[in-house]
Design an enzyme around this catalytic site. Structure first.
Site, short mmCIF file in Angstrom:
data_model
loop_
_atom_site.label_atom_id
_atom_site.label_comp_id
_atom_site.label_asym_id
_atom_site.label_seq_id
_atom_site.Cartn_x
_atom_site.Cartn_y
_atom_site.Cartn_z
N GLY A 86 0.82 -1.20 0.00
CA GLY A 86 0.00 0.00 0.00
C GLY A 86 0.86 1.26 0.00
N LEU A 87 0.36 2.30 0.67
CA LEU A 87 1.03 3.60 0.75
C LEU A 87 1.29 4.19 -0.63
CD1 LEU A 87 3.61 2.91 3.63
CD2 LEU A 87 1.39 4.04 3.79
N CYS A 88 0.30 4.04 -1.53
CA CYS A 88 0.45 4.61 -2.88
C CYS A 88 -0.84 5.32 -3.29
CB CYS A 88 0.83 3.52 -3.88
SG CYS A 88 -0.11 2.00 -3.78
N GLY A 89 -1.42 6.04 -2.36
CA GLY A 89 -2.61 6.84 -2.68
C GLY A 89 -3.79 5.97 -3.08
#
Length: 288
Positions: A86-89
């Site tokens: 994750g951590l990709c908008g």
């Protein structure tokens, strides 16, 4: 009101987070450059191959090869490409939501729609949604994309389509436009859609060497593998671009938060000093 110790601890925590987001941004930026070069290199070949195969499908009878057959509306397969991290908008959520809408709306009117997922995040999103029939999940293959991976996926899909398990196959991925722009797309992969031409246009025929059967048996499955490979490259480049943008935004937000917390800390410290001075003055006055 929070104590000086609590505010100072929070400032330290935000600074540590900011260091992590900055490091992740730099890593994604480095990976994005390589992924972008790979996408730019692969696009011309994939687009030209799609153009040639669409032209071929226009000229050939649908019974010439199983991958050209226009079948009924029984069962369809959607190949969803997402990331394992994750951590990709909104990268993972946008394409996953697009597939969910496609399945629920079912614009082509299929009796059933199965979903093959590439990437753990797509699985995590869709398995909590009712009516999403997930048949396969492939994880940890987007970290290092190779044509051999796309070839194996393509062979699996071609085999199931040829055996009549599916009447149509769709490819869902984020098309890379720039580091800050990715477009969720759902494209028909099988059967190969004939090229659209104006009515009355003369369509010349092809001559095959050594023969039509051998040529179609080689080039049609190859086309599916190439389009899957292109989709994987687009998805990976989009992931790094989205993560770089998300981490850049997170770093800016952390900087703003540190500034606000520092101001809050200084005000609290000033209030504490003022209070101490007032206590000292009050004590001195009481002695008099």
């Amino acid at each position: 009101m929070a104590s000086l110790k609590d505010i100072k601890k929070r400032i330290s925590s935000v600074k540590n987070t900011s260091q992590i987001t900055k490091a992740m941004k730099m890593v994604s930026a480095a990976k994005l450059r390589r992924a972008q070069d790979a996408v730019v290199s692969a696009r011309p070949y994939a687009e030209k191959m799609l153009e040639v195969l669409s032209s071929l499908a226009l000229r050939e009878d649908t019974e010439a090869h199983p991958l050209l057959q226009q079948r009924g509306k029984g069962r369809a397969l959607v190949v969803l490409m997402t990331a394992d991290r994750g951590l990709c908008g909104g990268f993972n959520a946008n394409i996953s939501k697009a597939v969910e809408r496609f399945v629920r709306q079912n614009p082509e009117g299929f009796a059933d729609i199965d979903i093959m997922i590439i990437g753990r995040k797509g699985r995590d999103y869709l398995r909590t949604r009712k009516g999403m029939n997930i048949v396969k999940v492939h994880e940890n293959i987007t970290g290092s994309i190779s044509y051999s991976t796309a070839s194996l996926l393509g062979q699996d899909i071609v085999s199931e389509y040829t055996e009549g398990i599916y009447d149509a196959v769709y490819l869902a991925y984020n098309a890379f436009r720039s580091a800050i722009s990715q477009d969720p797309l759902i494209e028909k992969l099988l059967p190969i859609v004939p090229l659209e031409v104006e009515e009355g246009t003369h369509v010349p025929q092809y001559l095959y060497e050594p023969n039509r059967g051998e040529v179609l048996d080689q080039i049609l499955p190859k086309h599916i593998e190439v389009q899957i490979f292109r989709g994987l490259l687009e998805s990976v480049a989009s992931e790094h671009g989205a993560r770089m943008s998300a981490m850049d935004s997170a770093s800016r937000n952390a900087k703003e938060m540190i500034s606000k917390l520092t101001l809050q800390y200084n005000r609290a410290r000033q209030a504490a000093i003022t209070k101490e001075l007032m206590e000292i003055i009050s004590g001195a006055e009481s002695i008099k």
